[in-house]
Design an enzyme around this catalytic site. Structure first.
Site, short mmCIF file in Angstrom:
data_model
loop_
_atom_site.label_atom_id
_atom_site.label_comp_id
_atom_site.label_asym_id
_atom_site.label_seq_id
_atom_site.Cartn_x
_atom_site.Cartn_y
_atom_site.Cartn_z
N CYS A 118 0.57 -1.17 0.42
CA CYS A 118 0.26 0.03 0.29
C CYS A 118 1.20 0.97 -0.40
CB CYS A 118 -0.12 0.25 1.25
SG CYS A 118 -2.22 0.98 0.96
N CYS A 120 -0.52 4.38 1.75
CA CYS A 120 -0.64 5.17 3.12
C CYS A 120 0.90 5.85 3.94
CB CYS A 120 -2.20 4.64 3.53
SG CYS A 120 -2.02 3.01 4.52
N LYS A 197 -11.86 -5.55 2.58
CA LYS A 197 -11.68 -4.58 3.54
C LYS A 197 -12.45 -3.52 3.86
CE LYS A 197 -7.46 -1.65 5.04
NZ LYS A 197 -6.07 -0.81 4.45
N ARG A 207 -3.09 3.42 12.99
CA ARG A 207 -2.60 4.92 12.23
C ARG A 207 -2.06 5.83 12.93
NH1 ARG A 207 -8.91 5.61 9.89
NH2 ARG A 207 -8.49 3.73 8.20
N ARG A 219 -11.27 6.99 4.27
CA ARG A 219 -11.11 5.76 2.99
C ARG A 219 -12.33 4.76 2.68
NH1 ARG A 219 -6.21 4.55 6.70
NH2 ARG A 219 -4.24 6.58 5.45
N GLU A 235 -16.61 -7.89 -4.29
CA GLU A 235 -15.26 -7.21 -3.67
C GLU A 235 -14.27 -8.59 -3.88
OE1 GLU A 235 -13.55 -4.43 -4.22
OE2 GLU A 235 -14.38 -3.16 -3.92
N LYS A 250 -10.93 -8.12 6.56
CA LYS A 250 -10.56 -7.17 7.88
C LYS A 250 -11.60 -6.24 8.00
CE LYS A 250 -6.65 -3.83 8.46
NZ LYS A 250 -5.70 -3.28 7.57
N SER A 275 -5.77 -3.45 15.16
CA SER A 275 -5.67 -3.14 16.46
C SER A 275 -6.41 -2.45 17.24
CB SER A 275 -4.93 -2.28 15.48
OG SER A 275 -5.25 -1.17 14.79
#
Length: 327
Positions: A118, A120, A197, A207, A219, A235, A250, A275
Protein backbone atom coordinates in the site's frame (compact mmCIF):
# COMPACT_ATOMS: atom_id res chain seq x y z
CA UNK A 1 -35.45 -36.71 23.10
CA UNK A 2 -34.48 -36.24 26.73
CA UNK A 3 -33.61 -38.35 28.72
CA UNK A 4 -32.28 -40.60 25.92
CA UNK A 5 -30.43 -37.80 24.14
CA UNK A 6 -28.14 -36.21 26.73
CA UNK A 7 -25.85 -33.68 25.06
CA UNK A 8 -23.87 -33.14 28.25
CA UNK A 9 -22.36 -36.60 27.85
CA UNK A 10 -20.28 -35.04 25.06
CA UNK A 11 -19.03 -32.33 27.39
CA UNK A 12 -17.28 -34.47 29.99
CA UNK A 13 -13.88 -32.91 30.60
CA UNK A 14 -12.01 -35.94 29.29
CA UNK A 15 -14.25 -36.29 26.22
CA UNK A 16 -14.37 -32.66 25.05
CA UNK A 17 -10.80 -32.54 23.65
CA UNK A 18 -11.51 -35.59 21.50
CA UNK A 19 -14.55 -34.00 19.86
CA UNK A 20 -13.43 -30.44 19.31
CA UNK A 21 -14.71 -29.37 15.88
CA UNK A 22 -12.26 -26.48 15.61
CA UNK A 23 -8.69 -26.28 16.83
CA UNK A 24 -6.19 -23.43 16.76
CA UNK A 25 -2.53 -24.02 15.98
CA UNK A 26 0.59 -21.91 15.58
CA UNK A 27 0.62 -22.45 11.82
CA UNK A 28 -2.64 -20.48 11.62
CA UNK A 29 -0.97 -17.30 12.90
CA UNK A 30 0.72 -14.42 11.07
CA UNK A 31 2.48 -11.78 13.19
CA UNK A 32 2.28 -8.13 12.00
CA UNK A 33 5.49 -6.14 12.47
CA UNK A 34 6.09 -2.39 12.22
CA UNK A 35 9.55 -1.51 10.86
CA UNK A 36 10.75 2.08 11.31
CA UNK A 37 13.84 3.24 9.44
CA UNK A 38 14.28 6.30 11.69
CA UNK A 39 14.95 4.48 14.96
CA UNK A 40 17.82 2.43 16.36
CA UNK A 41 16.02 0.68 19.23
CA UNK A 42 12.51 -0.80 19.51
CA UNK A 43 9.98 1.89 20.42
CA UNK A 44 6.77 1.03 22.31
CA UNK A 45 3.46 1.92 20.68
CA UNK A 46 1.35 3.75 23.24
CA UNK A 47 -2.04 2.79 21.84
CA UNK A 48 -1.03 -0.87 21.45
CA UNK A 49 0.53 -2.02 24.74
CA UNK A 50 3.08 -4.77 24.18
CA UNK A 51 3.70 -3.83 20.53
CA UNK A 52 6.75 -2.00 19.17
CA UNK A 53 8.15 -0.26 16.18
CA UNK A 54 11.31 -2.16 15.27
CA UNK A 55 14.47 -0.73 13.67
CA UNK A 56 15.54 -2.17 10.34
CA UNK A 57 18.82 -3.41 11.81
CA UNK A 58 17.05 -5.26 14.64
CA UNK A 59 13.95 -6.67 12.99
CA UNK A 60 15.59 -9.94 11.93
CA UNK A 61 16.51 -10.69 15.54
CA UNK A 62 12.89 -10.21 16.55
CA UNK A 63 11.69 -12.40 13.70
CA UNK A 64 14.10 -15.14 14.78
CA UNK A 65 12.46 -15.01 18.21
CA UNK A 66 9.06 -15.44 16.60
CA UNK A 67 10.35 -18.38 14.55
CA UNK A 68 11.74 -19.99 17.68
CA UNK A 69 8.28 -19.62 19.24
CA UNK A 70 6.76 -21.50 16.32
CA UNK A 71 5.39 -18.61 14.25
CA UNK A 72 5.85 -19.41 10.57
CA UNK A 73 4.84 -16.14 8.88
CA UNK A 74 5.06 -12.39 9.42
CA UNK A 75 3.69 -9.36 7.60
CA UNK A 76 5.73 -6.16 7.44
CA UNK A 77 4.52 -2.56 7.60
CA UNK A 78 7.11 0.08 6.81
CA UNK A 79 7.50 3.50 8.38
CA UNK A 80 9.76 5.58 6.11
CA UNK A 81 11.94 8.48 7.17
CA UNK A 82 10.50 10.68 4.44
CA UNK A 83 7.21 10.87 2.55
CA UNK A 84 6.07 12.46 -0.70
CA UNK A 85 2.92 12.71 -2.80
CA UNK A 86 3.91 9.75 -5.01
CA UNK A 87 4.96 7.28 -2.28
CA UNK A 88 8.37 6.86 -3.88
CA UNK A 89 9.75 5.28 -0.71
CA UNK A 90 7.33 2.38 -1.10
CA UNK A 91 9.10 1.04 -4.21
CA UNK A 92 12.67 2.21 -3.60
CA UNK A 93 15.25 -0.58 -3.68
CA UNK A 94 16.63 0.78 -0.41
CA UNK A 95 13.20 1.32 1.14
CA UNK A 96 12.44 0.34 4.70
CA UNK A 97 10.43 -2.77 3.85
CA UNK A 98 12.83 -3.88 1.13
CA UNK A 99 15.77 -3.68 3.54
CA UNK A 100 13.81 -5.46 6.25
CA UNK A 101 12.83 -8.31 3.93
CA UNK A 102 16.43 -8.86 2.86
CA UNK A 103 17.62 -8.86 6.48
CA UNK A 104 14.96 -11.36 7.54
CA UNK A 105 15.57 -13.68 4.62
CA UNK A 106 19.29 -13.67 5.37
CA UNK A 107 18.82 -14.43 9.06
CA UNK A 108 15.63 -16.55 9.09
CA UNK A 109 15.38 -17.94 5.55
CA UNK A 110 12.51 -20.32 6.28
CA UNK A 111 10.23 -17.58 7.63
CA UNK A 112 7.39 -16.75 5.24
CA UNK A 113 7.60 -12.99 4.72
CA UNK A 114 4.48 -11.11 3.63
CA UNK A 115 4.62 -7.43 2.77
CA UNK A 116 1.78 -4.98 3.11
CA UNK A 117 1.41 -3.48 -0.36
CA UNK A 118 0.00 0.00 0.00
CA UNK A 119 1.05 3.65 -0.08
CA UNK A 120 -0.64 5.23 2.94
CA UNK A 121 2.50 5.03 5.11
CA UNK A 122 4.56 6.62 2.33
CA UNK A 123 2.38 9.48 1.04
CA UNK A 124 2.44 12.93 2.60
CA UNK A 125 -1.37 13.07 2.33
CA UNK A 126 -1.91 9.66 3.93
CA UNK A 127 -4.12 8.14 1.23
CA UNK A 128 -3.43 4.79 -0.37
CA UNK A 129 -2.20 5.90 -3.79
CA UNK A 130 -2.22 8.80 -6.21
CA UNK A 131 -4.59 11.64 -5.31
CA UNK A 132 -6.26 14.02 -7.75
CA UNK A 133 -9.47 15.86 -8.47
CA UNK A 134 -12.66 13.85 -8.96
CA UNK A 135 -16.32 14.78 -9.33
CA UNK A 136 -16.53 14.69 -5.52
CA UNK A 137 -13.40 16.75 -4.96
CA UNK A 138 -9.89 15.50 -4.17
CA UNK A 139 -9.76 11.75 -3.72
CA UNK A 140 -7.81 8.60 -4.53
CA UNK A 141 -7.46 8.05 -8.29
CA UNK A 142 -7.97 4.40 -9.14
CA UNK A 143 -6.15 3.68 -12.40
CA UNK A 144 -3.04 5.84 -11.85
CA UNK A 145 -2.71 4.15 -8.46
CA UNK A 146 -2.67 0.72 -10.10
CA UNK A 147 0.61 1.57 -11.79
CA UNK A 148 2.03 2.55 -8.40
CA UNK A 149 0.89 -0.73 -6.80
CA UNK A 150 2.51 -2.70 -9.61
CA UNK A 151 5.84 -0.93 -9.04
CA UNK A 152 5.67 -1.55 -5.29
CA UNK A 153 4.84 -5.23 -5.80
CA UNK A 154 7.81 -5.84 -8.09
CA UNK A 155 10.15 -4.00 -5.73
CA UNK A 156 8.98 -6.09 -2.77
CA UNK A 157 9.31 -9.30 -4.76
CA UNK A 158 12.83 -8.34 -5.82
CA UNK A 159 13.76 -7.94 -2.15
CA UNK A 160 12.65 -11.51 -1.43
CA UNK A 161 9.03 -11.27 -0.28
CA UNK A 162 7.14 -14.56 -0.46
CA UNK A 163 3.71 -12.93 -0.38
CA UNK A 164 2.56 -9.42 -1.32
CA UNK A 165 -0.62 -8.20 0.34
CA UNK A 166 -2.35 -5.31 -1.45
CA UNK A 167 -4.52 -3.44 1.03
CA UNK A 168 -5.66 -0.38 -0.91
CA UNK A 169 -9.00 -1.79 -2.18
CA UNK A 170 -8.55 -0.46 -5.71
CA UNK A 171 -10.60 -1.84 -8.57
CA UNK A 172 -8.38 -4.10 -10.67
CA UNK A 173 -5.48 -4.12 -8.22
CA UNK A 174 -4.97 -7.88 -8.17
CA UNK A 175 -4.89 -8.15 -11.96
CA UNK A 176 -2.45 -5.26 -12.27
CA UNK A 177 -0.15 -6.72 -9.61
CA UNK A 178 -0.30 -10.26 -11.01
CA UNK A 179 0.58 -9.04 -14.49
CA UNK A 180 3.48 -6.98 -13.14
CA UNK A 181 4.87 -9.82 -11.03
CA UNK A 182 4.58 -12.36 -13.83
CA UNK A 183 6.13 -9.95 -16.32
CA UNK A 184 9.12 -9.44 -14.01
CA UNK A 185 9.62 -13.18 -13.52
CA UNK A 186 8.00 -13.51 -10.08
CA UNK A 187 5.29 -16.01 -10.95
CA UNK A 188 5.82 -17.82 -7.64
CA UNK A 189 5.14 -14.79 -5.42
CA UNK A 190 1.69 -15.08 -3.88
CA UNK A 191 -0.93 -12.34 -3.69
CA UNK A 192 -2.83 -12.21 -0.41
CA UNK A 193 -5.43 -9.60 -1.24
CA UNK A 194 -7.19 -7.48 1.35
CA UNK A 195 -10.20 -8.34 -0.78
CA UNK A 196 -12.86 -7.25 1.70
CA UNK A 197 -11.47 -4.43 3.81
CA UNK A 198 -14.10 -2.42 5.62
CA UNK A 199 -14.02 1.29 6.33
CA UNK A 200 -13.85 0.53 10.03
CA UNK A 201 -13.50 2.64 13.16
CA UNK A 202 -11.11 0.00 14.53
CA UNK A 203 -7.96 1.12 12.69
CA UNK A 204 -7.01 4.04 14.94
CA UNK A 205 -4.16 2.41 16.87
CA UNK A 206 -2.63 1.13 13.62
CA UNK A 207 -2.61 4.63 12.15
CA UNK A 208 -0.90 5.83 15.29
CA UNK A 209 1.69 3.05 15.04
CA UNK A 210 2.36 3.41 11.31
CA UNK A 211 1.93 7.18 11.03
CA UNK A 212 -0.62 6.60 8.28
CA UNK A 213 -3.39 9.02 9.13
CA UNK A 214 -4.86 11.04 6.24
CA UNK A 215 -4.73 14.81 5.85
CA UNK A 216 -8.18 15.23 4.29
CA UNK A 217 -11.40 13.31 3.73
CA UNK A 218 -11.52 9.63 4.64
CA UNK A 219 -11.11 6.24 2.97
CA UNK A 220 -14.79 5.39 2.60
CA UNK A 221 -14.72 5.78 -1.20
CA UNK A 222 -12.37 2.83 -1.57
CA UNK A 223 -12.87 0.76 1.57
CA UNK A 224 -16.09 -1.20 2.16
CA UNK A 225 -19.27 0.10 3.78
CA UNK A 226 -19.67 -1.97 6.99
CA UNK A 227 -23.37 -2.50 6.24
CA UNK A 228 -22.92 -4.12 2.81
CA UNK A 229 -22.62 -7.91 2.81
CA UNK A 230 -23.44 -8.62 -0.85
CA UNK A 231 -20.98 -6.00 -2.05
CA UNK A 232 -18.33 -7.38 0.33
CA UNK A 233 -18.73 -10.86 -1.15
CA UNK A 234 -18.53 -9.48 -4.69
CA UNK A 235 -15.29 -7.62 -3.88
CA UNK A 236 -13.64 -10.88 -2.88
CA UNK A 237 -15.11 -12.80 -5.79
CA UNK A 238 -13.66 -10.25 -8.22
CA UNK A 239 -10.22 -10.52 -6.63
CA UNK A 240 -10.44 -14.29 -6.89
CA UNK A 241 -11.24 -13.98 -10.60
CA UNK A 242 -8.28 -11.60 -11.08
CA UNK A 243 -5.84 -14.15 -9.69
CA UNK A 244 -5.60 -13.66 -5.92
CA UNK A 245 -4.06 -16.65 -4.15
CA UNK A 246 -5.44 -15.82 -0.70
CA UNK A 247 -8.42 -13.61 0.21
CA UNK A 248 -8.62 -11.52 3.36
CA UNK A 249 -11.36 -10.04 5.51
CA UNK A 250 -10.45 -7.05 7.68
CA UNK A 251 -11.38 -6.51 10.51
CA UNK A 252 -12.08 -10.04 11.69
CA UNK A 253 -14.24 -10.09 14.81
CA UNK A 254 -17.18 -7.95 13.65
CA UNK A 255 -17.30 -9.53 10.19
CA UNK A 256 -17.37 -13.28 10.80
CA UNK A 257 -20.47 -13.59 8.63
CA UNK A 258 -18.53 -12.24 5.65
CA UNK A 259 -15.58 -14.47 6.46
CA UNK A 260 -17.82 -17.53 6.54
CA UNK A 261 -19.49 -16.70 3.24
CA UNK A 262 -16.20 -16.61 1.30
CA UNK A 263 -15.46 -20.32 1.80
CA UNK A 264 -17.41 -21.24 -1.34
CA UNK A 265 -14.96 -19.27 -3.50
CA UNK A 266 -12.49 -22.11 -2.94
CA UNK A 267 -9.44 -20.05 -1.96
CA UNK A 268 -7.58 -19.90 1.37
CA UNK A 269 -9.06 -17.22 3.60
CA UNK A 270 -7.14 -14.89 5.93
CA UNK A 271 -8.64 -12.70 8.62
CA UNK A 272 -7.01 -9.70 10.26
CA UNK A 273 -7.66 -9.14 13.94
CA UNK A 274 -6.90 -5.45 13.76
CA UNK A 275 -5.30 -2.92 16.09
CA UNK A 276 -8.58 -1.73 17.58
CA UNK A 277 -9.58 -5.28 18.45
CA UNK A 278 -6.19 -5.79 20.06
CA UNK A 279 -6.35 -2.50 21.99
CA UNK A 280 -9.85 -3.20 23.32
CA UNK A 281 -8.82 -6.55 24.75
CA UNK A 282 -5.64 -5.07 26.22
CA UNK A 283 -7.46 -2.13 27.81
CA UNK A 284 -10.17 -4.27 29.39
CA UNK A 285 -7.59 -6.77 30.65
CA UNK A 286 -5.45 -4.04 32.19
CA UNK A 287 -8.51 -2.91 34.17
CA UNK A 288 -9.18 -6.42 35.39
CA UNK A 289 -12.51 -6.61 33.58
CA UNK A 290 -11.63 -9.69 31.49
CA UNK A 291 -9.13 -12.53 31.46
CA UNK A 292 -6.80 -11.54 28.61
CA UNK A 293 -5.59 -15.01 27.77
CA UNK A 294 -9.08 -16.53 27.80
CA UNK A 295 -10.56 -13.78 25.65
CA UNK A 296 -7.70 -13.80 23.14
CA UNK A 297 -7.82 -17.56 22.67
CA UNK A 298 -11.61 -17.55 22.40
CA UNK A 299 -11.53 -14.77 19.81
CA UNK A 300 -8.90 -16.53 17.68
CA UNK A 301 -10.73 -19.86 17.90
CA UNK A 302 -13.97 -18.23 16.75
CA UNK A 303 -12.22 -16.55 13.80
CA UNK A 304 -10.87 -19.98 12.84
CA UNK A 305 -14.31 -21.56 13.31
CA UNK A 306 -15.84 -19.00 10.95
CA UNK A 307 -13.55 -20.17 8.17
CA UNK A 308 -10.16 -18.47 8.45
CA UNK A 309 -7.17 -20.51 7.35
CA UNK A 310 -4.78 -17.76 8.46
CA UNK A 311 -5.17 -15.16 11.20
CA UNK A 312 -3.16 -11.96 11.30
CA UNK A 313 -3.04 -10.97 14.95
CA UNK A 314 -0.88 -8.85 17.23
CA UNK A 315 -1.38 -11.59 19.81
CA UNK A 316 0.53 -14.11 17.67
CA UNK A 317 3.55 -14.48 19.95
CA UNK A 318 1.42 -14.65 23.10
CA UNK A 319 -0.96 -17.14 21.50
CA UNK A 320 1.95 -19.37 20.46
CA UNK A 321 3.17 -19.44 24.05
CA UNK A 322 -0.29 -20.19 25.41
CA UNK A 323 -0.77 -23.00 22.91
CA UNK A 324 2.47 -24.55 24.15
CA UNK A 325 1.25 -24.32 27.73
CA UNK A 326 -2.00 -26.10 26.85
CA UNK A 327 -0.16 -29.18 25.63
Amino acid sequence: MFPTRRMRRLRRRTIQPLLSETTLSKKDLIAPIFVDESIEEPQPIGSMPGQYRHPVDGVATYVRRLRDAGIRAVILFGIPGQKDCEASGAYAAGGVVQRAVRAIKTTVPDMVVCTDLCACEYTDHGHCGIVGETCDGPDLLNDPSLDLMAKIAVSQAESGADVVAPSCMLDGMVQAIREALDGAGYQDVLIMSYSTKFSSALYGPFRDAAGSGYSFGDRSTYQMNPGNAREAYLESALDADEGADILMVKPAGLYLDILSSLAELGLPIAAYQVSGEYAQIKAAAERGWIDERAVVMESLLCIKRAGADLILTYFAEDAARWLDEEQ
